[in-house]
Motif scaffolding. Structure first.
Motif, PDB file in Angstrom:
ATOM      1  N   THR A 178       7.544 -23.915  -4.953  1.00 37.10           N
ATOM      2  CA  THR A 178       8.226 -23.537  -4.335  1.00 37.10           C
ATOM      3  C   THR A 178       7.239 -21.981  -3.575  1.00 37.10           C
ATOM      4  N   SER A 179       6.074 -22.202  -3.194  1.00 40.77           N
ATOM      5  CA  SER A 179       6.156 -20.757  -3.126  1.00 40.77           C
ATOM      6  C   SER A 179       5.036 -20.876  -1.632  1.00 40.77           C
ATOM      7  N   ALA A 180       4.654 -19.711  -1.377  1.00 45.18           N
ATOM      8  CA  ALA A 180       4.018 -18.828  -0.529  1.00 45.18           C
ATOM      9  C   ALA A 180       3.092 -17.805  -0.512  1.00 45.18           C
ATOM     10  N   TYR A 181       2.634 -17.760   0.776  1.00 46.52           N
ATOM     11  CA  TYR A 181       1.563 -17.005   1.387  1.00 46.52           C
ATOM     12  C   TYR A 181       1.737 -15.344   0.291  1.00 46.52           C
ATOM     13  N   VAL A 182       0.809 -14.903   1.081  1.00 46.32           N
ATOM     14  CA  VAL A 182       0.766 -13.581  -0.413  1.00 46.32           C
ATOM     15  C   VAL A 182      -0.254 -12.567   0.052  1.00 46.32           C
ATOM     16  N   LEU A 183       0.520 -11.673   0.380  1.00 44.72           N
ATOM     17  CA  LEU A 183      -1.046 -10.346   0.763  1.00 44.72           C
ATOM     18  C   LEU A 183      -1.021  -9.712  -0.536  1.00 44.72           C
ATOM     19  N   VAL A 184      -1.981  -9.468  -0.526  1.00 44.31           N
ATOM     20  CA  VAL A 184      -3.276  -8.634  -2.420  1.00 44.31           C
ATOM     21  C   VAL A 184      -3.514  -7.549  -1.473  1.00 44.31           C
ATOM     22  N   VAL A 185      -3.251  -6.430  -1.972  1.00 45.92           N
ATOM     23  CA  VAL A 185      -3.653  -5.593  -2.146  1.00 45.92           C
ATOM     24  C   VAL A 185      -3.986  -4.904  -3.776  1.00 45.92           C
ATOM     25  N   PRO A 186      -4.674  -3.560  -3.168  1.00 45.13           N
ATOM     26  CA  PRO A 186      -4.600  -2.360  -4.619  1.00 45.13           C
ATOM     27  C   PRO A 186      -3.271  -2.043  -5.184  1.00 45.13           C
ATOM     28  N   ALA A 187      -3.869  -2.230  -6.201  1.00 46.35           N
ATOM     29  CA  ALA A 187      -2.432  -1.850  -6.629  1.00 46.35           C
ATOM     30  C   ALA A 187      -2.022  -0.448  -7.192  1.00 46.35           C
ATOM     31  N   ASP A 188      -3.009   0.112  -7.035  1.00 49.73           N
ATOM     32  CA  ASP A 188      -2.782   1.723  -7.168  1.00 49.73           C
ATOM     33  C   ASP A 188      -3.206   2.632  -5.572  1.00 49.73           C
ATOM     34  N   GLY A 189      -3.124   1.468  -4.603  1.00 46.31           N
ATOM     35  CA  GLY A 189      -3.138   2.314  -4.060  1.00 46.31           C
ATOM     36  C   GLY A 189      -2.502   2.562  -2.084  1.00 46.31           C
ATOM     37  N   GLU A 190      -2.572   2.994  -1.657  1.00 47.49           N
ATOM     38  CA  GLU A 190      -1.842   3.276  -0.335  1.00 47.49           C
ATOM     39  C   GLU A 190      -0.931   2.061   0.035  1.00 47.49           C
ATOM     40  N   LEU A 191      -1.262   0.948  -0.012  1.00 45.78           N
ATOM     41  CA  LEU A 191      -0.852  -0.451   0.553  1.00 45.78           C
ATOM     42  C   LEU A 191       0.059  -0.503  -0.808  1.00 45.78           C
ATOM     43  N   ALA A 192       0.645  -0.422  -1.942  1.00 46.39           N
ATOM     44  CA  ALA A 192       1.091  -0.909  -2.824  1.00 46.39           C
ATOM     45  C   ALA A 192       2.481  -1.496  -2.312  1.00 46.39           C
ATOM     46  N   ASP A 193       2.980  -0.475  -1.864  1.00 52.07           N
ATOM     47  CA  ASP A 193       4.782  -0.677  -1.147  1.00 52.07           C
ATOM     48  C   ASP A 193       4.490  -1.499  -0.075  1.00 52.07           C
ATOM     49  N   VAL A 194       3.637  -2.475   1.178  1.00 48.57           N
ATOM     50  CA  VAL A 194       3.772  -2.667   1.968  1.00 48.57           C
ATOM     51  C   VAL A 194       3.934  -4.194   1.594  1.00 48.57           C
ATOM     52  N   THR A 195       5.214  -5.145   2.060  1.00 49.25           N
ATOM     53  CA  THR A 195       5.773  -6.542   1.650  1.00 49.25           C
ATOM     54  C   THR A 195       5.575  -7.555   3.216  1.00 49.25           C
ATOM     55  N   GLN A 196       5.403  -6.319   4.207  1.00 43.46           N
ATOM     56  CA  GLN A 196       5.063  -8.076   5.189  1.00 43.46           C
ATOM     57  C   GLN A 196       3.834  -7.203   6.161  1.00 43.46           C
ATOM     58  N   LEU A 197       3.802  -7.674   7.249  1.00 44.08           N
ATOM     59  CA  LEU A 197       2.142  -8.295   7.900  1.00 44.08           C
ATOM     60  C   LEU A 197       2.759  -7.731   9.321  1.00 44.08           C
ATOM     61  N   SER A 198       3.887  -6.954   9.659  1.00 44.25           N
ATOM     62  CA  SER A 198       4.325  -5.877  10.450  1.00 44.25           C
ATOM     63  C   SER A 198       4.321  -4.259  10.099  1.00 44.25           C
ATOM     64  N   ASP A 199       4.600  -4.530   9.279  1.00 39.35           N
ATOM     65  CA  ASP A 199       4.033  -2.720   8.836  1.00 39.35           C
ATOM     66  C   ASP A 199       2.950  -1.751   9.531  1.00 39.35           C
ATOM     67  N   PRO A 200       3.505  -0.864   9.848  1.00 42.82           N
ATOM     68  CA  PRO A 200       2.672  -0.022  10.309  1.00 42.82           C
ATOM     69  C   PRO A 200       1.737   0.230   9.642  1.00 42.82           C
ATOM     70  N   ALA A 201       1.624   0.282   7.896  1.00 43.11           N
ATOM     71  CA  ALA A 201       0.391   1.050   7.650  1.00 43.11           C
ATOM     72  C   ALA A 201      -0.617   0.296   7.323  1.00 43.11           C
ATOM     73  N   LEU A 202      -0.159  -1.002   7.794  1.00 38.59           N
ATOM     74  CA  LEU A 202      -1.304  -2.235   7.938  1.00 38.59           C
ATOM     75  C   LEU A 202      -2.230  -2.149   9.552  1.00 38.59           C
ATOM     76  N   GLN A 203      -1.553  -0.990   9.944  1.00 30.62           N
ATOM     77  CA  GLN A 203      -2.283  -1.606  11.672  1.00 30.62           C
ATOM     78  C   GLN A 203      -3.449  -0.629  11.483  1.00 30.62           C
ATOM     79  N   GLY A 204      -5.180  -0.644  12.083  1.00 30.80           N
ATOM     80  CA  GLY A 204      -6.485  -0.557  12.115  1.00 30.80           C
ATOM     81  C   GLY A 204      -6.937  -0.916  11.254  1.00 30.80           C
TER      82      GLY A 204
END
Length: 283
Positions: free
Chosen positions: A117-143
């Motif tokens: 069983t697997s899932a869709y994933v979010l891929v981000v720079p490992a050392d960037g500002e989005l490294a702690d984002v875990t879901q698409l509703s996170d405000p950090a993704l806005q814009g």
């Protein structure tokens, strides 16, 4: 019962069986007789990196080798692009006996029990500002500009969270011998042309592990509402081949630990059967 009566009863039973067989339609034949007894005949895309490759480097190739070793058979392939007509031209045509990776519940094939069983994933720079984002509703993704395969299930969630307006779409259906949207998306992410990528985990995970070590893979298991973003993956066999299906089910059950190890080594993110918990993700 006298011996002559017992003999007469056996003759009548044999005659009845023969009569029923003579009136059976073509579908009543034992379709598992079509399955090769000497080879594991696999239908696969020859350029579906990182899953199946004609040079044998894909993790589905390695899964086929594992299953064939348990069956004490050699692997043989029928290669065909994973596009419209794939099952009709290969499995249904009797040119092969199994597709190694097929989503559970698809009506074109008879599914085995799922082996992952697997899932869709979010891929981000490992050392960037989005490294702690875990879901698409996170405000950090806005814009921000997210890459997504056009028409894939995560696009609905992105639209719900106001992310689709600036998204960069990548083609869903391509000839993988010439184009690779997932590779293109990850390359664009590293180049800064997009801020994050949303991909199917069994594609993204192995590509990131192999070619993009500076990126981080985050399974999207916290999304609310439909559609679901996790899927159980099975092996697909011809409709009606229940004997062959049960044989593969038994092999999957008895060798699940080896299958898991193979998938983890490849970098495939694994989640629980209900998509609620991450079991393994390579970074």
């Amino acid at each position: 019962m006298p011996a002559w009566a017992e003999e007469k009863r056996r003759i009548l039973i044999a005659a009845l069986v023969a009569l029923l067989a003579s009136h059976a339609g073509p579908g009543a034949a034992q379709t598992s007789d079509l399955v090769s007894k000497t080879h594991l005949r696999v239908c696969a895309d020859p350029a579906n990196d990182p899953m199946s490759m004609e040079d044998g480097s894909g993790y589905e190739n390695k899964l086929a080798e594992l299953i064939s070793s348990k069956l004490e058979r050699s692997v043989s392939y029928t290669w065909f692009p994973m596009a419209t007509g794939f099952i009709r031209q290969t499995l249904k045509a009797g040119k092969c006996d199994v597709v190694m990776g097929y989503a559970q519940g698809h009506e074109l094939v008879l599914n085995t029990n799922h082996y992952m069983t697997s899932a869709y994933v979010l891929v981000v720079p490992a050392d960037g500002e989005l490294a702690d984002v875990t879901q698409l509703s996170d405000p950090a993704l806005q814009g921000l500009k997210l890459g997504v395969i056009a028409g894939s299930p995560p696009a609905t969630h992105m639209a719900r969270n106001g992310l689709i307006g600036k998204a960069r779409p990548y083609q869903l259906v391509v000839d993988r011998r010439h184009d690779s949207p997932a590779d293109d998306m990850l390359t664009d992410l590293e180049a800064g042309e997009i801020d994050a990528a949303v991909l199917w985990g069994p594609i993204a995970g192995p590509l990131v592990k192999r070619d993009h070590p500076g990126l981080k893979v985050v399974p999207l298991i916290h999304e609310a509402g439909a559609p679901k973003l996790f899927y159980r993956i099975t092996m697909g066999v011809r409709q009606g081949e229940k004997v062959w299906q049960r044989q593969l089910n038994s092999l999957i059950r008895r060798n699940q630990a080896e299958i898991d190890a193979l998938l983890i080594e490849a970098g495939v993110p694994l989640v629980s059967d209900m998509g609620e918990q991450v079991i393994s993700v390579s970074q």
